[in-house]
Motif scaffolding. Structure first.
Motif, short mmCIF file in Angstrom:
data_model
loop_
_atom_site.label_atom_id
_atom_site.label_comp_id
_atom_site.label_asym_id
_atom_site.label_seq_id
_atom_site.Cartn_x
_atom_site.Cartn_y
_atom_site.Cartn_z
N ARG A 1 13.12 -11.75 -4.63
CA ARG A 1 13.74 -11.38 -4.15
C ARG A 1 14.32 -9.73 -4.63
O ARG A 1 14.11 -9.66 -6.30
N HIS A 2 14.57 -8.95 -3.61
CA HIS A 2 15.24 -7.23 -4.21
C HIS A 2 16.05 -6.65 -3.18
O HIS A 2 17.21 -7.46 -2.07
N SER A 3 16.87 -6.16 -3.99
CA SER A 3 18.09 -5.48 -3.12
C SER A 3 17.93 -4.98 -1.71
O SER A 3 16.85 -5.03 -1.18
N PRO A 4 18.97 -4.69 -0.70
CA PRO A 4 18.58 -4.54 0.68
C PRO A 4 18.32 -2.92 0.63
O PRO A 4 18.72 -2.26 -0.25
N GLY A 5 17.05 -3.34 1.05
CA GLY A 5 16.07 -1.39 1.56
C GLY A 5 15.27 -1.80 0.42
O GLY A 5 13.96 -0.78 0.77
N ARG A 6 15.41 -2.88 -0.09
CA ARG A 6 13.84 -2.69 -1.35
C ARG A 6 13.07 -3.58 -1.41
O ARG A 6 13.66 -4.89 -0.70
N SER A 7 11.75 -3.51 -1.07
CA SER A 7 10.66 -4.01 -0.49
C SER A 7 9.39 -4.35 -1.74
O SER A 7 9.56 -3.66 -2.39
N ALA A 8 8.46 -5.35 -2.08
CA ALA A 8 7.60 -5.72 -2.21
C ALA A 8 6.44 -4.71 -1.31
O ALA A 8 6.88 -4.48 -0.46
N LYS A 9 5.15 -4.41 -1.47
CA LYS A 9 4.88 -3.07 -0.73
C LYS A 9 5.23 -2.17 -0.43
O LYS A 9 4.98 -1.70 1.14
N TYR A 10 6.05 -1.91 -1.24
CA TYR A 10 7.19 -0.80 -1.39
C TYR A 10 5.96 0.91 -1.15
O TYR A 10 6.72 1.10 -0.41
N LEU A 11 4.44 0.56 -1.14
CA LEU A 11 3.94 2.13 -1.29
C LEU A 11 3.40 1.58 -0.03
O LEU A 11 3.16 2.49 0.50
N GLU A 12 2.41 0.21 0.23
CA GLU A 12 1.79 0.17 1.26
C GLU A 12 2.05 0.41 2.07
O GLU A 12 1.73 0.79 3.45
N SER A 13 3.69 -0.73 2.52
CA SER A 13 3.89 -0.34 3.85
C SER A 13 4.43 0.94 4.38
O SER A 13 5.09 0.84 6.09
N VAL A 14 4.85 1.94 3.55
CA VAL A 14 5.12 3.20 3.86
C VAL A 14 3.95 4.40 4.71
O VAL A 14 4.42 4.83 5.84
N LEU A 15 2.73 3.81 3.96
CA LEU A 15 1.74 5.01 5.32
C LEU A 15 1.59 4.86 5.93
O LEU A 15 1.88 6.22 7.00
N PRO A 16 1.34 3.52 6.54
CA PRO A 16 1.42 3.38 8.64
C PRO A 16 3.02 4.64 8.85
O PRO A 16 2.25 5.04 9.78
N GLU A 17 4.02 4.20 8.28
CA GLU A 17 5.14 5.02 8.79
C GLU A 17 5.38 6.24 8.52
O GLU A 17 5.26 6.91 9.98
N VAL A 18 4.25 6.93 7.76
CA VAL A 18 4.24 8.41 7.10
C VAL A 18 3.14 9.04 7.67
O VAL A 18 3.40 10.36 7.27
N SER A 19 2.33 9.04 8.35
CA SER A 19 1.09 8.99 8.29
C SER A 19 0.99 10.12 8.75
O SER A 19 0.20 11.16 9.12
N GLY A 20 1.85 10.44 9.80
CA GLY A 20 1.31 11.22 10.90
C GLY A 20 2.42 12.74 9.97
O GLY A 20 1.75 13.89 11.16
N GLU A 21 3.30 12.30 10.08
CA GLU A 21 3.87 13.07 8.90
C GLU A 21 3.06 13.65 7.90
O GLU A 21 2.92 15.36 7.94
N VAL A 22 2.79 12.85 7.61
CA VAL A 22 1.07 14.07 6.18
C VAL A 22 0.16 14.45 6.79
O VAL A 22 0.13 15.98 6.35
N GLN A 23 -0.19 14.44 8.03
CA GLN A 23 -0.90 14.82 9.25
C GLN A 23 -0.45 15.84 9.06
O GLN A 23 -1.46 17.48 8.98
#
Length: 100
Positions: A65-87
């Motif tokens: 259990r983590h604070s609101p907005g914080r989670s496991a997979k904290y690195l893996e989960s952002v990759l699909p979300e920011v891939s367009g911005e990275v490109q």
């Protein structure tokens, strides 16, 4: 052009790191502060990592259990979300080097 692409890769990796820092679980902030970016210009690869003895465990433990907005997979989960911005960051650096 190679140098510009590497610069874009660095900017993209830093963007991923910043996004993941918004999700990394925080107890004392040590895990969040351990985040780092590295770029290998020869292979044109970048890495985003967290360097604490427990970083992997925290990342993988989906039952914790983590604070609101914080989670496991904290690195893996952002990759699909920011891939367009990275490109876009990489593309912008290459275009700049080409004079456009």
């Amino acid at each position: 052009m190679h140098r510009a692409a590497a610069r874009g890769l660095l900017l993209g990796a830093e963007h991923v790191l910043a996004a993941s820092r918004q999700r990394v679980p925080i107890a004392e902030g040590t895990l969040e502060r351990s985040g780092a970016v590295s770029v290998d210009e020869q292979s044109m690869t970048a890495a985003v990592s967290y360097d604490t003895p427990y970083a992997r465990r925290v990342h993988e433990d989906m039952t914790a259990r983590h604070s609101p907005g914080r989670s496991a997979k904290y690195l893996e989960s952002v990759l699909p979300e920011v891939s367009g911005e990275v490109q876009a960051l990489i593309t912008a650096q290459v275009r700049r080097a080409l004079g456009g």
